[in-house]
Scaffold this motif. Structure first.
Motif, mmCIF file in Angstrom:
data_model
loop_
_atom_site.group_PDB
_atom_site.id
_atom_site.type_symbol
_atom_site.label_atom_id
_atom_site.label_comp_id
_atom_site.label_asym_id
_atom_site.label_seq_id
_atom_site.Cartn_x
_atom_site.Cartn_y
_atom_site.Cartn_z
ATOM 1 N N ARG A 144 -15.056 63.037 -29.554
ATOM 2 C CA ARG A 144 -16.364 63.560 -29.994
ATOM 3 C C ARG A 144 -16.745 62.966 -31.361
ATOM 4 N NH1 ARG A 144 -21.329 64.844 -29.262
ATOM 5 N NH2 ARG A 144 -22.115 66.636 -30.420
ATOM 6 N N VAL A 145 -15.798 62.884 -32.272
ATOM 7 C CA VAL A 145 -16.081 62.319 -33.609
ATOM 8 C C VAL A 145 -16.462 60.844 -33.458
ATOM 9 C CG1 VAL A 145 -15.121 61.832 -35.901
ATOM 10 C CG2 VAL A 145 -14.567 63.985 -34.754
ATOM 11 N N ASN A 146 -15.744 60.155 -32.600
ATOM 12 C CA ASN A 146 -16.034 58.748 -32.319
ATOM 13 C C ASN A 146 -17.479 58.574 -31.838
ATOM 14 O OD1 ASN A 146 -15.259 55.938 -31.587
ATOM 15 N ND2 ASN A 146 -15.559 56.692 -29.507
ATOM 16 N N GLU A 147 -17.879 59.493 -30.955
ATOM 17 C CA GLU A 147 -19.233 59.445 -30.380
ATOM 18 C C GLU A 147 -20.275 59.796 -31.450
ATOM 19 O OE1 GLU A 147 -19.422 61.695 -26.543
ATOM 20 O OE2 GLU A 147 -20.822 62.927 -27.698
ATOM 21 N N LEU A 148 -20.001 60.852 -32.228
ATOM 22 C CA LEU A 148 -20.962 61.294 -33.245
ATOM 23 C C LEU A 148 -21.220 60.213 -34.288
ATOM 24 C CD1 LEU A 148 -19.699 64.947 -33.874
ATOM 25 C CD2 LEU A 148 -21.962 64.327 -32.977
ATOM 26 N N LEU A 149 -20.167 59.471 -34.649
ATOM 27 C CA LEU A 149 -20.287 58.476 -35.722
ATOM 28 C C LEU A 149 -20.611 57.076 -35.190
ATOM 29 C CD1 LEU A 149 -17.312 59.600 -38.017
ATOM 30 C CD2 LEU A 149 -19.699 60.347 -38.075
ATOM 31 N N GLU A 150 -20.715 56.982 -33.870
ATOM 32 C CA GLU A 150 -21.050 55.701 -33.208
ATOM 33 C C GLU A 150 -20.101 54.591 -33.642
ATOM 34 O OE1 GLU A 150 -25.277 54.954 -33.544
ATOM 35 O OE2 GLU A 150 -25.749 57.064 -33.177
ATOM 36 N N LEU A 151 -18.819 54.867 -33.560
ATOM 37 C CA LEU A 151 -17.824 53.898 -34.016
ATOM 38 C C LEU A 151 -17.628 52.799 -32.977
ATOM 39 C CD1 LEU A 151 -15.133 56.375 -35.453
ATOM 40 C CD2 LEU A 151 -17.077 55.316 -36.630
ATOM 41 N N PRO A 152 -17.684 51.545 -33.406
ATOM 42 C CA PRO A 152 -17.446 50.457 -32.458
ATOM 43 C C PRO A 152 -15.955 50.322 -32.124
ATOM 44 C CG PRO A 152 -17.790 49.573 -34.653
ATOM 45 C CD PRO A 152 -17.956 51.066 -34.757
ATOM 46 N N ASN A 153 -15.643 49.406 -31.215
ATOM 47 C CA ASN A 153 -14.244 49.130 -30.887
ATOM 48 C C ASN A 153 -13.462 48.745 -32.142
ATOM 49 O OD1 ASN A 153 -13.073 49.578 -28.484
ATOM 50 N ND2 ASN A 153 -13.119 47.439 -27.793
ATOM 51 N N HIS A 154 -12.191 49.080 -32.173
ATOM 52 C CA HIS A 154 -11.292 48.767 -33.289
ATOM 53 C C HIS A 154 -11.607 49.551 -34.559
ATOM 54 C CE1 HIS A 154 -11.432 45.047 -30.696
ATOM 55 N NE2 HIS A 154 -10.194 45.488 -30.546
ATOM 56 N N VAL A 155 -12.374 50.632 -34.411
ATOM 57 C CA VAL A 155 -12.588 51.572 -35.531
ATOM 58 C C VAL A 155 -12.222 52.967 -35.026
ATOM 59 C CG1 VAL A 155 -14.212 52.557 -37.196
ATOM 60 C CG2 VAL A 155 -14.501 50.187 -36.430
ATOM 61 N N ILE A 156 -11.316 53.639 -35.757
ATOM 62 C CA ILE A 156 -10.906 54.994 -35.336
ATOM 63 C C ILE A 156 -11.045 55.974 -36.515
ATOM 64 C CG2 ILE A 156 -9.337 54.343 -33.451
ATOM 65 C CD1 ILE A 156 -7.021 54.547 -35.472
ATOM 66 N N PRO A 157 -11.551 57.177 -36.230
ATOM 67 C CA PRO A 157 -11.636 58.175 -37.304
ATOM 68 C C PRO A 157 -10.236 58.733 -37.556
ATOM 69 C CG PRO A 157 -12.404 59.135 -35.230
ATOM 70 C CD PRO A 157 -12.011 57.712 -34.938
ATOM 71 N N LEU A 158 -9.798 58.732 -38.821
ATOM 72 C CA LEU A 158 -8.435 59.199 -39.125
ATOM 73 C C LEU A 158 -8.438 60.622 -39.669
ATOM 74 C CD1 LEU A 158 -7.057 55.904 -40.718
ATOM 75 C CD2 LEU A 158 -6.465 56.859 -38.486
ATOM 76 N N PHE A 159 -9.284 60.860 -40.673
ATOM 77 C CA PHE A 159 -9.361 62.202 -41.283
ATOM 78 C C PHE A 159 -10.616 62.268 -42.143
ATOM 79 C CE2 PHE A 159 -6.506 59.402 -43.677
ATOM 80 C CZ PHE A 159 -7.190 59.302 -44.871
ATOM 81 N N GLY A 160 -10.998 63.486 -42.467
ATOM 82 C CA GLY A 160 -12.105 63.683 -43.393
ATOM 83 C C GLY A 160 -11.580 64.064 -44.769
ATOM 84 N N LEU A 161 -12.471 64.056 -45.737
ATOM 85 C CA LEU A 161 -12.160 64.532 -47.093
ATOM 86 C C LEU A 161 -13.387 65.296 -47.577
ATOM 87 C CD1 LEU A 161 -9.799 64.123 -49.225
ATOM 88 C CD2 LEU A 161 -11.300 62.458 -50.303
ATOM 89 N N VAL A 162 -13.241 66.613 -47.763
ATOM 90 C CA VAL A 162 -14.360 67.384 -48.298
ATOM 91 C C VAL A 162 -14.207 67.460 -49.809
ATOM 92 C CG1 VAL A 162 -14.847 68.725 -46.214
ATOM 93 C CG2 VAL A 162 -13.180 69.599 -47.841
ATOM 94 N N VAL A 163 -15.355 67.393 -50.481
ATOM 95 C CA VAL A 163 -15.370 67.324 -51.944
ATOM 96 C C VAL A 163 -16.409 68.307 -52.482
ATOM 97 C CG1 VAL A 163 -15.706 65.761 -53.922
ATOM 98 C CG2 VAL A 163 -14.897 64.836 -51.754
ATOM 99 N N GLY A 164 -16.125 68.921 -53.610
ATOM 100 C CA GLY A 164 -17.121 69.790 -54.247
ATOM 101 C C GLY A 164 -16.509 70.525 -55.424
ATOM 102 N N TYR A 165 -17.351 71.350 -56.066
ATOM 103 C CA TYR A 165 -16.841 72.154 -57.195
ATOM 104 C C TYR A 165 -16.088 73.361 -56.642
ATOM 105 C CZ TYR A 165 -19.340 69.252 -60.465
ATOM 106 O OH TYR A 165 -19.757 68.176 -61.199
ATOM 107 N N PRO A 166 -14.834 73.545 -57.044
ATOM 108 C CA PRO A 166 -14.015 74.641 -56.501
ATOM 109 C C PRO A 166 -14.628 76.010 -56.781
ATOM 110 C CG PRO A 166 -12.653 73.110 -57.767
ATOM 111 C CD PRO A 166 -14.083 72.717 -58.003
ATOM 112 N N ASP A 167 -14.583 76.864 -55.757
ATOM 113 C CA ASP A 167 -15.020 78.244 -55.939
ATOM 114 C C ASP A 167 -13.836 79.196 -55.767
ATOM 115 O OD1 ASP A 167 -16.871 80.158 -56.561
ATOM 116 O OD2 ASP A 167 -17.546 80.437 -54.487
ATOM 117 N N HIS A 168 -12.638 78.672 -55.801
ATOM 118 C CA HIS A 168 -11.427 79.498 -55.885
ATOM 119 C C HIS A 168 -10.342 78.642 -56.535
ATOM 120 C CE1 HIS A 168 -9.379 78.181 -51.822
ATOM 121 N NE2 HIS A 168 -10.071 77.188 -52.322
ATOM 122 N N GLN A 169 -9.283 79.306 -56.903
ATOM 123 C CA GLN A 169 -8.203 78.614 -57.610
ATOM 124 C C GLN A 169 -6.888 78.999 -56.916
ATOM 125 O OE1 GLN A 169 -8.076 76.469 -60.177
ATOM 126 N NE2 GLN A 169 -6.611 77.069 -61.725
#
Ligand SMILES: Cc1cc2nc3c(=O)[nH]c(=O)nc-3n(C[C@H](O)[C@H](O)[C@H](O)COP(=O)(O)O)c2cc1C
Length: 248
Positions: A144-169
């Protein structure tokens, strides 16, 4: 201790972010830091896709099931990428790169390159007072991620990284004792690692019982054995092969 080491040792995954946005300049600095990571033979076998479209974020959230995938200042998807190299080679009829392109070796290169870039991005973000969390749960439905991002052959989604200002510690999560993971000159037999693992289980039991949220009774060893007893994401292997990677 210098500031870089302090930043690294202060790491904890952040899963709740303030509504505050981050600037394009901050994003570009994070990406430039990612790009400056070492890369096998300068291949740069990765692509980072920034997700600014909220509808797309929502779809990616549905794959991961983690609310921090939609509630963050920015979401980056790290992909292993040998498509660029293949396209370059395709333009030259005198060469064939198939053996390398499809090898486990180059698959490993792509995953290492993407991971090093991501960890540089992490340290850059954390050094700016931002928090991050890696998102492997995008591989809950890699097709599904492959389809959503329209990845061509020889490209694979490995992981995401979410970034932002922390709202907990969250409390910093302890790691295995250094002696368990840093061996001198040869591999330390498991029976000699065992005492370190037992010490860690004891520490983690305390940590889980006393941390500021989501307390539980568990040890690292029990958790790992349970985790590995459960076949997980078995569709990833055929997906990778179908994309033309890790075939030989
Ligand atoms: C490749 C990778 C994938 C991860 N995937 C997820 C994820 O899908 N969701 C999540 O909440 N945390 C995820 N994490 C965060 C780990 O659970 C976390 O790093 C680990 O428990 C250690 O905790 P700490 O980062 O707070 O020290 C991932 C971490 C890595 C390195």
């Amino acid at each position: 201790m210098n500031q870089t080491i302090e930043t690294i040792l202060n790491h904890r995954s952040i899963r709740k972010f303030k509504a505050e946005a981050i600037t394009d300049e901050q994003v570009n600095t994070i990406i430039k830091a990612a790009q400056q990571a070492s890369t096998s033979s300068n291949v740069m076998a990765y692509t980072i896709i920034g997700i600014s479209d909220n509808a797309l974020k929502e779809e990616l959230y549905k794959v991961s099931g983690h609310s921090h995938v939609k509630n963050n200042a920015h979401l980056l998807i790290f992909c292993g990428d040998l498509h660029r190299i293949n396209q370059l080679a395709n333009a030259d009829e005198s060469v064939s790169i198939e053996d390398n392109l499809e090898s486990t070796e180059q698959f490993i290169v792509a995953t290492i390159d993407a991971s090093l870039a991501a960890q540089n991005a992490t340290i850059a973000a954390e050094s700016m007072g931002l928090g991050i969390c890696y998102i492997g749960s995008l591989r809950n439905d890699i097709n599904r991620v492959n389809e959503l991002l329209e990845l061509p052959n020889h490209v694979i989604p490995l992981f995401g990284l979410v970034v932002g200002y922390p709202d907990h510690q969250p409390d910093i999560k302890p790691r295995l004792p250094l002696e368990a993971v840093y061996h001198q000159n040869k591999y330390l037999p498991f029976y000699e690692q065992q005492k370190h693992i037992e010490a860690y289980d004891h520490e983690m039991k305390q940590y889980y019982q006393t941390r500021s949220s989501n307390t539980k009774i568990d040890t690292w060893s029990d958790q790992m054995v349970r985790k590995f007893s459960q076949p997980t994401r078995m569709d990833v292997s055929p997906f990778v092969k179908q994309k033309g990677l890790n075939l030989k």
